[in-house]
Design a protein around this motif. Structure first.
Motif, PDB file in Angstrom:
ATOM      1  N   TYR A 183       0.810  -1.220   0.000  1.00 36.74           N
ATOM      2  CA  TYR A 183       0.000   0.000   0.000  1.00 36.74           C
ATOM      3  C   TYR A 183       0.841   1.266   0.000  1.00 36.74           C
ATOM      4  N   ASP A 184       2.148   1.157   0.229  1.00 40.69           N
ATOM      5  CA  ASP A 184       2.987   2.338   0.416  1.00 40.69           C
ATOM      6  C   ASP A 184       3.339   3.055  -0.878  1.00 40.69           C
ATOM      7  N   TYR A 185       3.186   2.390  -2.036  1.00 44.05           N
ATOM      8  CA  TYR A 185       3.618   3.026  -3.278  1.00 44.05           C
ATOM      9  C   TYR A 185       2.868   2.446  -4.472  1.00 44.05           C
ATOM     10  N   SER A 186       2.959   3.172  -5.577  1.00 39.42           N
ATOM     11  CA  SER A 186       2.374   2.727  -6.839  1.00 39.42           C
ATOM     12  C   SER A 186       3.259   3.205  -7.977  1.00 39.42           C
ATOM     13  N   VAL A 187       3.270   2.464  -9.088  1.00 35.98           N
ATOM     14  CA  VAL A 187       4.151   2.765 -10.217  1.00 35.98           C
ATOM     15  C   VAL A 187       3.323   2.926 -11.482  1.00 35.98           C
ATOM     16  N   ALA A 188       3.711   3.874 -12.333  1.00 39.61           N
ATOM     17  CA  ALA A 188       2.996   4.117 -13.589  1.00 39.61           C
ATOM     18  C   ALA A 188       3.995   4.523 -14.665  1.00 39.61           C
ATOM     19  N   ARG A 189       3.489   4.617 -15.867  1.00 37.32           N
ATOM     20  CA  ARG A 189       4.293   5.048 -17.006  1.00 37.32           C
ATOM     21  C   ARG A 189       4.604   6.542 -16.897  1.00 37.32           C
TER      22      ARG A 189
ATOM     23  N   HIS B 144       4.968   7.538  -3.807  1.00 37.84           N
ATOM     24  CA  HIS B 144       5.233   6.931  -2.505  1.00 37.84           C
ATOM     25  C   HIS B 144       4.703   7.830  -1.389  1.00 37.84           C
ATOM     26  N   TYR B 145       4.039   7.210  -0.416  1.00 41.30           N
ATOM     27  CA  TYR B 145       3.520   7.946   0.732  1.00 41.30           C
ATOM     28  C   TYR B 145       4.352   7.634   1.975  1.00 41.30           C
ATOM     29  N   HIS B 146       4.700   8.692   2.710  1.00 43.66           N
ATOM     30  CA  HIS B 146       5.377   8.516   3.997  1.00 43.66           C
ATOM     31  C   HIS B 146       4.910   9.603   4.948  1.00 43.66           C
ATOM     32  N   LYS B 147       4.330   9.150   6.063  1.00 43.52           N
ATOM     33  CA  LYS B 147       3.756  10.061   7.055  1.00 43.52           C
ATOM     34  C   LYS B 147       2.741  10.958   6.366  1.00 43.52           C
ATOM     35  N   SER B 148       2.942  12.260   6.330  1.00 46.01           N
ATOM     36  CA  SER B 148       1.900  13.125   5.764  1.00 46.01           C
ATOM     37  C   SER B 148       2.263  13.658   4.388  1.00 46.01           C
ATOM     38  N   VAL B 149       3.283  13.096   3.740  1.00 47.91           N
ATOM     39  CA  VAL B 149       3.771  13.626   2.464  1.00 47.91           C
ATOM     40  C   VAL B 149       3.683  12.560   1.376  1.00 47.91           C
ATOM     41  N   MET B 150       3.249  12.979   0.191  1.00 51.94           N
ATOM     42  CA  MET B 150       3.239  12.124  -0.988  1.00 51.94           C
ATOM     43  C   MET B 150       4.377  12.570  -1.911  1.00 51.94           C
ATOM     44  N   TYR B 151       5.190  11.612  -2.347  1.00 50.36           N
ATOM     45  CA  TYR B 151       6.346  11.891  -3.191  1.00 50.36           C
ATOM     46  C   TYR B 151       6.172  11.236  -4.557  1.00 50.36           C
ATOM     47  N   THR B 152       6.755  11.849  -5.579  1.00 52.72           N
ATOM     48  CA  THR B 152       6.877  11.181  -6.877  1.00 52.72           C
ATOM     49  C   THR B 152       8.347  11.152  -7.273  1.00 52.72           C
ATOM     50  N   TRP B 153       8.795   9.980  -7.725  1.00 46.15           N
ATOM     51  CA  TRP B 153      10.163   9.761  -8.172  1.00 46.15           C
ATOM     52  C   TRP B 153      10.119   9.294  -9.627  1.00 46.15           C
ATOM     53  N   VAL B 154      11.039   9.785 -10.446  1.00 46.18           N
ATOM     54  CA  VAL B 154      11.096   9.418 -11.866  1.00 46.18           C
ATOM     55  C   VAL B 154      12.371   8.626 -12.123  1.00 46.18           C
ATOM     56  N   LEU B 155      12.218   7.496 -12.795  1.00 48.88           N
ATOM     57  CA  LEU B 155      13.359   6.647 -13.129  1.00 48.88           C
ATOM     58  C   LEU B 155      14.015   7.131 -14.415  1.00 48.88           C
TER      59      LEU B 155
ATOM     60  N   GLU C  15      25.814   4.709 -16.082  1.00 45.27           N
ATOM     61  CA  GLU C  15      26.061   4.125 -14.766  1.00 45.27           C
ATOM     62  C   GLU C  15      24.896   3.268 -14.289  1.00 45.27           C
ATOM     63  N   GLY C  16      23.820   3.219 -15.081  1.00 47.58           N
ATOM     64  CA  GLY C  16      22.677   2.411 -14.708  1.00 47.58           C
ATOM     65  C   GLY C  16      21.467   3.251 -14.347  1.00 47.58           C
ATOM     66  N   PRO C  17      20.402   2.615 -13.842  1.00 45.77           N
ATOM     67  CA  PRO C  17      19.177   3.346 -13.498  1.00 45.77           C
ATOM     68  C   PRO C  17      19.347   4.176 -12.234  1.00 45.77           C
ATOM     69  N   SER C  18      18.657   5.301 -12.186  1.00 43.96           N
ATOM     70  CA  SER C  18      18.671   6.151 -10.999  1.00 43.96           C
ATOM     71  C   SER C  18      17.319   6.828 -10.863  1.00 43.96           C
ATOM     72  N   TRP C  19      16.978   7.210  -9.646  1.00 47.80           N
ATOM     73  CA  TRP C  19      15.702   7.850  -9.360  1.00 47.80           C
ATOM     74  C   TRP C  19      15.918   9.324  -9.030  1.00 47.80           C
ATOM     75  N   ASP C  20      15.050  10.173  -9.540  1.00 47.98           N
ATOM     76  CA  ASP C  20      15.096  11.600  -9.242  1.00 47.98           C
ATOM     77  C   ASP C  20      13.783  12.018  -8.596  1.00 47.98           C
ATOM     78  N   LEU C  21      13.877  12.709  -7.476  1.00 49.06           N
ATOM     79  CA  LEU C  21      12.688  13.205  -6.796  1.00 49.06           C
ATOM     80  C   LEU C  21      12.073  14.335  -7.606  1.00 49.06           C
ATOM     81  N   GLU C  22      10.788  14.208  -7.943  1.00 48.54           N
ATOM     82  CA  GLU C  22      10.131  15.193  -8.797  1.00 48.54           C
ATOM     83  C   GLU C  22       9.148  16.077  -8.028  1.00 48.54           C
ATOM     84  N   THR C  23       8.326  15.482  -7.161  1.00 49.32           N
ATOM     85  CA  THR C  23       7.261  16.233  -6.506  1.00 49.32           C
ATOM     86  C   THR C  23       7.107  15.813  -5.056  1.00 49.32           C
ATOM     87  N   MET C  24       6.772  16.785  -4.199  1.00 46.92           N
ATOM     88  CA  MET C  24       6.410  16.510  -2.811  1.00 46.92           C
ATOM     89  C   MET C  24       5.123  17.274  -2.510  1.00 46.92           C
TER      90      MET C  24
END
Length: 412
Positions: free
Chosen positions: A278-284, A294-305, A310-319
């Motif tokens: 329930y903590d996260y969901s993935v989409a195109r 991803h949800y943690h405490k009172s904040v919703m985050y979006t990360w983009v792959l 050097e390989g895959p990495s995640w960047d924080l996009e929205t809070m």
């Protein structure tokens, strides 16, 4: 320049199909395109042309319509289209008007892509259709997927099911997950477990009209502890890459060209916090990869792959601060319970937690439930607004959920 010369210049530009197409294709949404094309019969004919439609869908993403929600009612399971009451895209509103929930009710929906839904009937196989229209028109695309062979070492106790890909269905293919469990399993709030530390194999079957179903199996994935599976595993198909949400805590990617499997770990900060499906969901994502909500405490985050040498990495996009977004819809006492304060631990005993149920393309719209008695909401991550959805059930018996976009099945 005189007004007559200006009008003449405008007519030369807008009367030339190539230049007009360049202007129209740069519009931001289907809503803008419809408004602009309505200016004249010539513009409307151009916008309806097959070559322009093909160019449009290659450049834009379909408008978000809502979420298909599976739920228990009585002794059967039904499907409904859920969406917030506030008006969004004009095109999305129009689609909602002709989507009849009664026609969706009997469908066993197992996938959705670009407005097309994939349904399965054990006796008939897999079909695609647009959810609107009466009568519904179904297109048979493949027979049922063969079950996982039981007599191989690649079928361990930790086998929950298999993934399927129909590359030739719809505009960009459709994918799905089919449950085929090795034995009875334990279902808890956080996911599904076989209470085993045996290795995990990921099974992917691809359908071709000439060859039929072909199975590919990953190398064994170690499971140092009892693996926790998603209750309803799902897929995201982006070009030739199939991303599979199977085991809680990481993503498995299958390359349809090289026929290879790779593991995609969640962002480090997310991995430390994730304990439930329930903590996260993935989409195109529009950039050609995926977005993680991803949800943690009172904040919703979006990360983009993203990918590099050097390989895959995640960047924080929205809070997004949910307490600010929800305002007075949720009481302060409920928020304290949701965040595990005042001796109300997050978990199945009190159901006071936030469940990330599904997300639209690009991670803009997120379907949430708060506890199992505080309702269902659609969160707009861009405008930071919340739309309340009529709670479909008070029993908490919600099943699979899929985002639905406007239908884009285009041929040149």
């Amino acid at each position: 320049m005189s007004s007559s010369k200006l009008c003449l210049a405008r007519e030369k530009v807008l009367g030339t199909e190539d230049l007009l197409a360049e202007i129209l294709i740069k519009l931001g949404s289907s809503q803008d395109l419809i408004r602009a094309a309505a200016v004249s019969p010539q513009w409307w004919a151009l916008a309806k042309g097959g070559s322009f439609k093909l160019a449009w869908v290659q450049r834009h993403e379909p408008a978000h319509v809502g979420f298909l929600v599976e739920m228990q009612e009585g002794i059967g399971r039904i499907q409904k289209l859920m969406y917030g009451p506030q008006l969004g895209e004009v095109t999305a509103v129009a689609i909602r008007r002709y989507i009849n929930n009664a026609l969706l009710a009997g469908d066993n929906i197992i996938g959705s892509s670009n407005g097309i839904i994939l349904t399965h009937n054990p006796g008939e196989g897999y079909c695609t259709s647009f959810p609107g229209g009466n009568p519904r028109i179904y297109k048979a695309v493949a027979p049922s997927m063969p079950p996982i062979p039981r007599d191989t070492e690649q079928h361990t106790v930790n086998t929950f099911g298999q993934f399927g890909v129909l590359p030739q269905a719809g505009r960009s293919g459709v994918s799905c997950f089919v449950k085929d469990a090795s034995r009875p399993f334990l279902t808890c709030y956080d996911g599904v477990s076989f209470c085993s530390s045996e290795s995990i194999y990921v099974h992917v079957s691809i359908y071709d009209d000439e060859v039929g179903w072909t199975r590919f199996v990953s190398e064994p994935i170690p499971s140092p502890e009892a693996a926790l599976f998603h209750r309803n595993p799902y897929t995201v198909l982006v070009g030739s890459k199939l991303y599979m949400m199977y085991v809680v805590g990481f993503i498995v990617c299958f390359d349809l060209v090289s026929k290879t499997f790779t593991e995609v770990p969640l962002p480090g900060e997310v991995l430390e916090r994730v304990s439930s499906w329930y903590d996260y969901s993935v989409a195109r994502h529009r950039g050609g990869a995926i977005v993680l909500v991803h949800y943690h405490k009172s904040v919703m985050y979006t990360w983009v792959l993203s990918f590099s040498n050097e390989g895959p990495s995640w960047d924080l996009e929205t809070m997004v601060d949910l307490i600010h977004c929800f305002g007075n819809r949720i009481s302060s006492v409920a928020w304290k319970r949701i965040m595990g304060r005042e001796n109300f631990p997050i978990g199945a005993d009190n159901f006071y937690s936030i469940q990330v149920r599904s997300t639209s393309s690009d991670g803009r719209f997120v379907l949430l439930t708060l506890g199992f008695d505080l309702g269902m909401f659609e969160l707009d991550m861009l405008d930071t607004r919340v739309r309340e959805i009529t709670n479909p059930t008070r029993s908490g018996l919600l099943g699979r959920m899929f985002p639905l976009s406007e239908p884009w099945e285009v041929t040149p």
